[in-house]
Design a protein around this motif. Structure first.
Motif, PDB file in Angstrom:
ATOM      1  N   GLN A 120       0.827  -1.213   0.000  1.00  0.00           N
ATOM      2  CA  GLN A 120       0.000   0.000   0.000  1.00  0.00           C
ATOM      3  C   GLN A 120       0.857   1.256   0.000  1.00  0.00           C
ATOM      4  O   GLN A 120       0.613   2.188  -0.773  1.00  0.00           O
ATOM      5  CB  GLN A 120      -0.883   0.025   1.245  1.00  0.00           C
ATOM      6  N   GLN A 121       1.824   1.291   0.894  1.00  0.00           N
ATOM      7  CA  GLN A 121       2.637   2.496   1.051  1.00  0.00           C
ATOM      8  C   GLN A 121       3.352   2.861  -0.240  1.00  0.00           C
ATOM      9  O   GLN A 121       3.358   4.028  -0.652  1.00  0.00           O
ATOM     10  CB  GLN A 121       3.657   2.284   2.183  1.00  0.00           C
ATOM     11  N   GLN A 122       3.943   1.856  -0.901  1.00  0.00           N
ATOM     12  CA  GLN A 122       4.673   2.153  -2.127  1.00  0.00           C
ATOM     13  C   GLN A 122       3.726   2.509  -3.268  1.00  0.00           C
ATOM     14  O   GLN A 122       3.957   3.472  -4.010  1.00  0.00           O
ATOM     15  CB  GLN A 122       5.548   0.959  -2.521  1.00  0.00           C
ATOM     16  N   LEU A 123       2.666   1.744  -3.431  1.00  0.00           N
ATOM     17  CA  LEU A 123       1.710   2.038  -4.489  1.00  0.00           C
ATOM     18  C   LEU A 123       1.076   3.403  -4.301  1.00  0.00           C
ATOM     19  O   LEU A 123       0.885   4.154  -5.263  1.00  0.00           O
ATOM     20  CB  LEU A 123       0.627   0.953  -4.535  1.00  0.00           C
ATOM     21  N   ASP A 124       0.763   3.749  -3.055  1.00  0.00           N
ATOM     22  CA  ASP A 124       0.140   5.041  -2.774  1.00  0.00           C
ATOM     23  C   ASP A 124       1.051   6.186  -3.225  1.00  0.00           C
ATOM     24  O   ASP A 124       0.583   7.171  -3.807  1.00  0.00           O
ATOM     25  CB  ASP A 124      -0.176   5.155  -1.280  1.00  0.00           C
ATOM     26  N   LEU A 125       2.338   6.063  -2.955  1.00  0.00           N
ATOM     27  CA  LEU A 125       3.293   7.078  -3.417  1.00  0.00           C
ATOM     28  C   LEU A 125       3.301   7.169  -4.937  1.00  0.00           C
ATOM     29  O   LEU A 125       3.312   8.269  -5.514  1.00  0.00           O
ATOM     30  CB  LEU A 125       4.700   6.734  -2.918  1.00  0.00           C
ATOM     31  N   MET A 126       3.280   6.028  -5.586  1.00  0.00           N
ATOM     32  CA  MET A 126       3.327   5.995  -7.046  1.00  0.00           C
ATOM     33  C   MET A 126       2.059   6.582  -7.661  1.00  0.00           C
ATOM     34  O   MET A 126       2.107   7.282  -8.679  1.00  0.00           O
ATOM     35  CB  MET A 126       3.562   4.558  -7.525  1.00  0.00           C
ATOM     36  N   PHE A 127       0.904   6.293  -7.045  1.00  0.00           N
ATOM     37  CA  PHE A 127      -0.352   6.865  -7.544  1.00  0.00           C
ATOM     38  C   PHE A 127      -0.334   8.390  -7.431  1.00  0.00           C
ATOM     39  O   PHE A 127      -0.743   9.108  -8.352  1.00  0.00           O
ATOM     40  CB  PHE A 127      -1.546   6.320  -6.754  1.00  0.00           C
ATOM     41  N   LYS A 128       0.105   8.872  -6.284  1.00  0.00           N
ATOM     42  CA  LYS A 128       0.094  10.320  -6.051  1.00  0.00           C
ATOM     43  C   LYS A 128       1.062  11.047  -6.973  1.00  0.00           C
ATOM     44  O   LYS A 128       0.829  12.209  -7.330  1.00  0.00           O
ATOM     45  CB  LYS A 128       0.400  10.606  -4.582  1.00  0.00           C
ATOM     46  N   GLU A 129       2.130  10.362  -7.384  1.00  0.00           N
ATOM     47  CA  GLU A 129       3.049  10.963  -8.348  1.00  0.00           C
ATOM     48  C   GLU A 129       2.385  11.186  -9.702  1.00  0.00           C
ATOM     49  O   GLU A 129       2.812  12.045 -10.472  1.00  0.00           O
ATOM     50  CB  GLU A 129       4.286  10.075  -8.508  1.00  0.00           C
ATOM     51  N   THR A 130       1.327  10.434 -10.003  1.00  0.00           N
ATOM     52  CA  THR A 130       0.603  10.623 -11.267  1.00  0.00           C
ATOM     53  C   THR A 130      -0.487  11.686 -11.145  1.00  0.00           C
ATOM     54  O   THR A 130      -1.137  12.021 -12.140  1.00  0.00           O
ATOM     55  CB  THR A 130      -0.055   9.309 -11.739  1.00  0.00           C
ATOM     56  N   GLY A 131      -0.725  12.183  -9.929  1.00  0.00           N
ATOM     57  CA  GLY A 131      -1.753  13.201  -9.719  1.00  0.00           C
ATOM     58  C   GLY A 131      -3.012  12.707  -9.049  1.00  0.00           C
ATOM     59  O   GLY A 131      -3.934  13.484  -8.802  1.00  0.00           O
ATOM     60  N   ALA A 132      -3.069  11.413  -8.722  1.00  0.00           N
ATOM     61  CA  ALA A 132      -4.268  10.876  -8.069  1.00  0.00           C
ATOM     62  C   ALA A 132      -4.316  11.299  -6.601  1.00  0.00           C
ATOM     63  O   ALA A 132      -3.289  11.460  -5.949  1.00  0.00           O
ATOM     64  CB  ALA A 132      -4.287   9.354  -8.176  1.00  0.00           C
ATOM     65  N   GLN A 133      -5.538  11.479  -6.097  1.00  0.00           N
ATOM     66  CA  GLN A 133      -5.768  11.810  -4.688  1.00  0.00           C
ATOM     67  C   GLN A 133      -6.661  10.751  -4.070  1.00  0.00           C
ATOM     68  O   GLN A 133      -7.549  10.206  -4.728  1.00  0.00           O
ATOM     69  CB  GLN A 133      -6.437  13.189  -4.550  1.00  0.00           C
ATOM     70  N   ASN A 134      -6.447  10.473  -2.784  1.00  0.00           N
ATOM     71  CA  ASN A 134      -7.268   9.476  -2.105  1.00  0.00           C
ATOM     72  C   ASN A 134      -8.588  10.068  -1.637  1.00  0.00           C
ATOM     73  O   ASN A 134      -8.649  11.214  -1.179  1.00  0.00           O
ATOM     74  CB  ASN A 134      -6.524   8.885  -0.911  1.00  0.00           C
ATOM     75  N   ALA A 135      -9.630   9.263  -1.762  1.00  0.00           N
ATOM     76  CA  ALA A 135     -10.961   9.631  -1.278  1.00  0.00           C
ATOM     77  C   ALA A 135     -11.619   8.349  -0.780  1.00  0.00           C
ATOM     78  O   ALA A 135     -11.011   7.275  -0.811  1.00  0.00           O
ATOM     79  CB  ALA A 135     -11.782  10.262  -2.395  1.00  0.00           C
TER      80      ALA A 135
END
Length: 493
Positions: free
Chosen positions: A52-67
């Motif tokens: 989770q931690q690594q994927l979350d960083l990678m997602f946010k680098e693309t501009g995604a935000q968590n909701a």
């Protein structure tokens, strides 16, 4: 006791049972009181947390935000997109009432018939419908786009045949949902997320994957295109390890999600969705582990180094512990997770077997004699090789060793995978060889009839049209019709 820890079914004897044994004995998960649902134990969840931690960083680098979006979805929402409801209808869990009441004879409880819901609710199998109903309120103008949300959550799909991590009725995952102003932007996003998944699989999980496009039969319900990463397990079966979907305007039209473009004219939004789940933990186990237990890549191992003392007397243990304390501090400074197991309720042999079973990448053993000689024993889990090193500089050595182990695990998996990728143009030959597993590159005429016959005859499916593979025209081995491309066909989990 140490021998007892290692009593796993051998992979060669029964691969499926070996996997189930390992999940339980390595303290990753266990069956729950609810059929088809598992309890993920702390050690198993720690692996998922690192993912989770690594994927979350990678997602946010693309501009995604968590909701976060609701667990329950109105039944009517699911039926708005015809392919979507057809694809998920058989797997849905439905909430019909909201209250129980005690039976008059005190024998238990029953559903209160007066508490029937006006509209039944679906426990989310996936969240496209509830999210696009929400996006309608968020998107008005081209200035609101792109909209890129991800959520970490659980979903429910009522599976008949379940296996821990690989296929359960309830599972944990992330699902990204993005909205775009143009078709080109949405397609680019879907492909980008596929590359993110592939990078994570190979660089963190040390699992080699093939990137490709699903056939129309295999694509996500409601998508125009589904992109996939396919991994090969040690038994030669494929495991779909992540998917990214180009949804076109299907969900935007179903939920009337429009925006005013730069010319002030209304247009339907273009969409994607993408997700990976706790199935990745299963992929990790099946790709790398052996008859001694888990083999974990250092980047995802909850515990990267364990240090075990060998001491017969309290004063020896005190001297060893003093030296270990220095090593532990040095390793932690380097960001390496380490445990010093000086517990006195287990013999060293038991500890060795236990940490081997749990796949800890590096084991250090330090005894009184080692202190005298200024040495320490190092064992790497991936090869089970032991060596004696100088204590001085051991933290620097371990840091480099962890990277070597990470790369070696990937190289080993890739070599094994590549050796079982075959080109095949003869159907009779294919039907015999597919029994032993592997990825078969075969020409396909593009018809669902041929695809269905292969599945009926062999239980194998078209996993994907591989990307980055030089395609050549040929003849379909089943129908004899002209074929423009080769696809990967395999049996799968």
């Amino acid at each position: 006791m140490a021998k007892e820890l290692k009593e796993l079914t051998k992979r060669a004897e029964n691969y499926s049972q070996w996997y189930n044994d390992l999940v339980v004995k390595a303290d990753l998960a266990e069956q729950s009181a609810v059929r088809g649902c598992m309890v993920i134990k702390p050690y198993g969840y720690a692996i998922w947390e690192k993912m989770q931690q690594q994927l979350d960083l990678m997602f946010k680098e693309t501009g995604a935000q968590n909701a976060y979006f609701p667990l329950l979805i109105p039944k009517s929402f699911l039926s708005r997109e015809a392919e979507h409801v057809e694809g998920f209808a058989k797997e849905c869990a439905v909430v019909t009432h909201y209250r129980l009441r005690a039976k008059e004879d005190k024998s238990g409880v029953e559903v209160d018939p007066a508490a029937k819901l006006e509209e039944e609710l679906i426990v989310r199998p996936t969240s496209e419908t509830i999210i696009w109903n929400t996006y309608k309120n968020w998107i008005h103008s081209w200035r609101d786009l792109p909209l890129m949300c991800n959520q970490w959550c659980n979903v429910m799909r009522w599976e008949m045949r379940t296996r821990p991590f690989l296929r359960t009725s309830e599972f944990l995952w992330q699902e990204g949902h993005t909205a775009h102003a143009t078709k080109e932007e949405a397609e680019k996003e879907a492909k980008l997320m596929l590359s993110v998944y592939a990078k994570f699989a190979e660089e963190w999980m040390a699992v080699p994957v093939v990137q490709g496009v699903k056939s129309e039969t295999e694509r996500f319900a409601g998508a125009l295109d589904t992109y996939t990463i396919e991994a090969m397990m040690q038994d030669g079966k494929a495991l779909q390890s992540g998917t990214s979907h180009f949804l076109g305007q299907n969900f935007a039209k179903a939920f009337d999600v429009t925006f005013l473009n730069k010319d002030n004219k209304p247009e339907y939004v273009w969409a994607t969705s993408w997700g990976v789940s706790t199935r990745l933990v299963g992929a990790l186990i099946m790709t790398h582990s052996d008859d001694n237990g888990l083999v974990l890549p250092p980047r995802l191992a909850p515990l990267q180094v364990v240090i075990i003392p060998i001491a017969n007397k309290p004063e020896q243990l005190a001297a060893v512990s003093e030296k270990v304390d220095v090593i532990v501090k040095e390793l932690k400074t380097k960001g390496i997770s380490v445990k010093y197991d000086d517990s006195d309720n287990k013999r060293p042999g038991f500890k060795f077997a236990d940490y081997e079973l749990k796949g800890v990448p590096v084991r250090l053993v330090l005894g009184a004699r080692d202190l005298e000689n200024g040495t320490i024993e190092v064992m790497r889990r991936d090869t089970l090789e032991k060596e004696t090193r100088n204590i001085d500089g051991i933290s620097d050595y371990v840091e480099k060793l962890l990277e070597k182990i990470q790369q070696n695990i990937f190289n080993k998996a890739k070599t094994a995978r590549d050796a079982r990728i075959y080109e095949c143009d003869n159907y009779e030959d294919f039907k015999e060889r597919i029994k032993d597993g592997g990825f078969f590159l075969c020409h396909w005429d593009g018809t669902s009839e041929t695809e269905a016959k292969i599945k009926e005859d062999t239980q194998a499916t078209i996993r994907c049209v591989p990307l980055g593979f030089e395609q050549t025209e040929g003849v379909d081995m089943v129908s004899g019709k002209p074929a423009k491309q080769r696809v990967i066909i395999a049996r799968s989990y």
